[in-house]
Write a protein that holds these residues in place. Structure first.
Motif, PDB file in Angstrom:
ATOM      1  N   ILE A 339       0.735  -1.466   0.293  1.00  0.00           N
ATOM      2  CA  ILE A 339      -0.018  -0.376   0.013  1.00  0.00           C
ATOM      3  C   ILE A 339       0.775   1.520  -0.125  1.00  0.00           C
ATOM      4  O   ILE A 339       0.108   2.488  -1.269  1.00  0.00           O
ATOM      5  N   LEU A 340       1.764   1.568   0.932  1.00  0.00           N
ATOM      6  CA  LEU A 340       2.504   2.285   1.349  1.00  0.00           C
ATOM      7  C   LEU A 340       3.717   2.399  -0.137  1.00  0.00           C
ATOM      8  O   LEU A 340       4.181   4.222  -0.225  1.00  0.00           O
ATOM      9  N   LEU A 341       4.416   1.260  -0.061  1.00  0.00           N
ATOM     10  CA  LEU A 341       5.530   2.131  -1.354  1.00  0.00           C
ATOM     11  C   LEU A 341       5.310   2.310  -2.677  1.00  0.00           C
ATOM     12  O   LEU A 341       6.171   3.524  -2.801  1.00  0.00           O
ATOM     13  N   PRO A 342       4.195   2.160  -3.238  1.00  0.00           N
ATOM     14  CA  PRO A 342       3.653   3.285  -4.182  1.00  0.00           C
ATOM     15  C   PRO A 342       4.099   4.394  -4.338  1.00  0.00           C
ATOM     16  O   PRO A 342       3.832   5.658  -4.936  1.00  0.00           O
ATOM     17  N   ILE A 343       3.137   4.907  -3.170  1.00  0.00           N
ATOM     18  CA  ILE A 343       2.711   6.549  -2.768  1.00  0.00           C
ATOM     19  C   ILE A 343       4.200   6.675  -2.450  1.00  0.00           C
ATOM     20  O   ILE A 343       4.384   8.120  -2.789  1.00  0.00           O
ATOM     21  N   ALA A 344       4.994   6.216  -1.486  1.00  0.00           N
ATOM     22  CA  ALA A 344       6.458   6.660  -1.491  1.00  0.00           C
ATOM     23  C   ALA A 344       7.202   7.379  -2.370  1.00  0.00           C
ATOM     24  O   ALA A 344       7.778   8.002  -2.567  1.00  0.00           O
ATOM     25  N   THR A 345       7.055   6.181  -2.762  1.00  0.00           N
ATOM     26  CA  THR A 345       7.942   6.277  -4.694  1.00  0.00           C
ATOM     27  C   THR A 345       7.555   7.308  -5.620  1.00  0.00           C
ATOM     28  O   THR A 345       8.443   7.844  -6.493  1.00  0.00           O
ATOM     29  N   ILE A 350      10.212   9.518  -2.802  1.00  0.00           N
ATOM     30  CA  ILE A 350      11.106   8.835  -1.838  1.00  0.00           C
ATOM     31  C   ILE A 350      11.843   7.530  -2.541  1.00  0.00           C
ATOM     32  O   ILE A 350      11.404   6.369  -2.829  1.00  0.00           O
ATOM     33  N   ASP A 351      13.314   6.725  -2.226  1.00  0.00           N
ATOM     34  CA  ASP A 351      14.308   6.031  -3.000  1.00  0.00           C
ATOM     35  C   ASP A 351      13.240   5.143  -2.265  1.00  0.00           C
ATOM     36  O   ASP A 351      13.632   4.739  -1.165  1.00  0.00           O
ATOM     37  N   PRO A 352      13.698   3.430  -2.465  1.00  0.00           N
ATOM     38  CA  PRO A 352      12.789   2.095  -2.599  1.00  0.00           C
ATOM     39  C   PRO A 352      13.490   2.463  -1.060  1.00  0.00           C
ATOM     40  O   PRO A 352      13.008   1.366  -0.241  1.00  0.00           O
ATOM     41  N   VAL A 353      14.767   2.090  -1.024  1.00  0.00           N
ATOM     42  CA  VAL A 353      15.695   0.945  -0.209  1.00  0.00           C
ATOM     43  C   VAL A 353      15.873   2.149   0.956  1.00  0.00           C
ATOM     44  O   VAL A 353      15.122   1.425   1.884  1.00  0.00           O
ATOM     45  N   HIS A 354      15.780   3.451   0.962  1.00  0.00           N
ATOM     46  CA  HIS A 354      16.077   4.633   2.222  1.00  0.00           C
ATOM     47  C   HIS A 354      14.621   4.441   3.097  1.00  0.00           C
ATOM     48  O   HIS A 354      14.002   3.787   3.911  1.00  0.00           O
ATOM     49  N   PHE A 355      13.261   3.842   1.788  1.00  0.00           N
ATOM     50  CA  PHE A 355      11.929   3.721   2.696  1.00  0.00           C
ATOM     51  C   PHE A 355      11.920   2.467   3.568  1.00  0.00           C
ATOM     52  O   PHE A 355      11.625   2.640   4.643  1.00  0.00           O
TER      53      PHE A 355
END
Length: 419
Positions: A339-345, A350-355
């Motif tokens: 849910i949250l990763l697509p929003i962050a990137t 936001i870098d997915p590794v950092h997230f």
């Protein structure tokens, strides 16, 4: 409807893997798209069809072999020789030993259970309070899923379709930051409560401890060196580490017997199957979420609240801290990342590794947060003490972990510098 079923099943205590599958089935039936049932099993298989997941049973095997080989005790003695006659010295030994064990074990709950049984009685004999000793050991166990190897990071890498190596390397600096903050907390508490000084070992004792532990350090050296040096994948590094741990147990410490391998492999298979079933269930649950456009709906709401990447990360941290207090680390990770990763990137860049580092550390902290806080209950049970008393004493460690999380959220370089 799907989320209502999910919440209801969580409330009654059904295993999280079955909950995810049942919630996915509920969505398919309620939406009327029963044709999706034909792909249900295939989606579960596809979630496991990833070479990086082979690292999970191998990391679990390393921990089992280490437990049966006397490696932990040698690492503790090695940590003790680096601490001189300073106040609260045994607490420092506890934390440093946790850091060294973390570089091999990779599991918070396993590390907390093992180190509590070893360190708490020893600290109590030296005059430390049992609740403080348990709190130090429990928060030292947080290093397990952060410092490579890390099963939590492997699962996140698979969910986010990232290189497992990148996630493991990204955990090195955050792990060292947490260790430093914990050491500083122990120093301040040691002055306030006048904890007993440690005994200064003789040079002969130091030599024996170093010679005894030196072969054991080949395991983290092989794992981390293979990954960071680009000599092999994390799966291959884990295989080499397991082979090395078996050789050390059989021929160096000589506490591991060939007859022990059957039970060790059985426990490894059972523990690995639990994690891998969660990953399979997450695969079909994520597929259903995307089909139902849940990430897009959540993204629209978050964008109305968070106006920048930093405010988004802080909002996510608050939400995940609440989630982590109710659900264990890996199941929570599996539920929130799709849910949250697509929003962050896609929305906030936001870098997915950092997230992934921030999310993982956030959820790991939930292991030691009431009301569930499974890590607290594991430590309290192993130390035969009330969880409530451990919670009170562990508040300073909880606060510095929160500080580390804020730093990691605001400064991506702390996670990405070694990549």
């Amino acid at each position: 409807m799907t989320m209502l079923v999910l919440a209801s099943l969580l409330f009654v205590g059904m295993p999280i893997g079955l909950i995810l599958c049942w919630a996915a089935l509920t969505f398919i039936v309620s939406s009327g798209n029963t044709i999706l049932l034909d792909s249900f099993a295939l989606q579960m298989f596809n979630a496991l069809n990833n070479f990086g997941l082979l690292a999970i049973p191998l990391f679990v095997l390393i921990g089992e072999l280490m437990n049966g080989s006397g490696i932990t005790q040698r690492l503790i003695r090695l940590a003790a020789v680096f601490i001189g006659n300073i106040r609260g010295g045994l607490a420092y030994v506890n934390l440093l030993a946790n850091m060294m064990v973390a570089s091999i074990l990779g599991s918070a709950t396993a590390q907390i259970a093992m180190m509590t049984q070893v360190m708490v009685p020893e600290m109590e004999r030296e005059g430390y309070r049992r609740d403080f000793s348990t709190a130090v050991t429990a928060f030292g166990g947080l290093l397990g899923p952060i410092i490579p190897p890390s099963i939590v990071f492997v699962v996140y890498a698979v969910l986010a379709q990232l290189a497992v190596r990148d996630m493991l390397v990204a955990g090195i600096i955050p792990g060292l930051i947490l260790t430093s903050l914990f050491l500083g907390t122990i120093a301040l508490l040691g002055r306030r409560y006048a904890y007993p000084p440690s005994k200064s070992p003789s040079w002969a004792e130091r030599g024996r401890a170093v010679r005894g532990a030196l072969p054991m350090l080949t395991i983290p050296a092989i794992i981390i060196g293979t990954i960071t040096g680009g000599f092999g994948s994390p799966t291959e590094a884990a295989a080499l580490g397991a082979f090395c741990a078996a050789l050390l147990g059989l021929f160096v410490t000589r506490t591991l017997k060939l007859s022990d391998m059957g039970p060790i492999l059985l426990r490894t298979g059972i523990n690995s199957a639990l994690v891998l079933f969660l990953v399979a269930a997450a695969g079909v649950f994520s597929w259903v979420l995307v089909f139902g456009q849940v990430p897009q709906t959540v993204a629209a709401w978050i964008q109305s609240v968070a106006t920048s990447p930093v405010s988004f990360m802080l909002l996510v941290m608050l939400v995940l801290l609440l989630v982590g207090t109710i659900i264990d680390g890996i199941p929570a990770l599996i539920m929130v990342v799709p849910i949250l990763l697509p929003i962050a990137t896609d929305v906030y860049g936001i870098d997915p590794v950092h997230f992934g580092v921030v999310v993982s550390v956030n959820l790991i902290l939930g292991l030691l947060s009431p009301p569930v806080g499974i890590g607290l209950y594991v430590a309290a049970n192993a130390a035969n003490i009330s969880p409530v008393s451990v919670i009170k004493v562990s508040l300073p460690f909880f606060c510095v972990t929160g500080l580390a999380l804020v730093l990691l959220a605001i400064f991506p370089q702390l996670s990405l510098a070694l990549l």
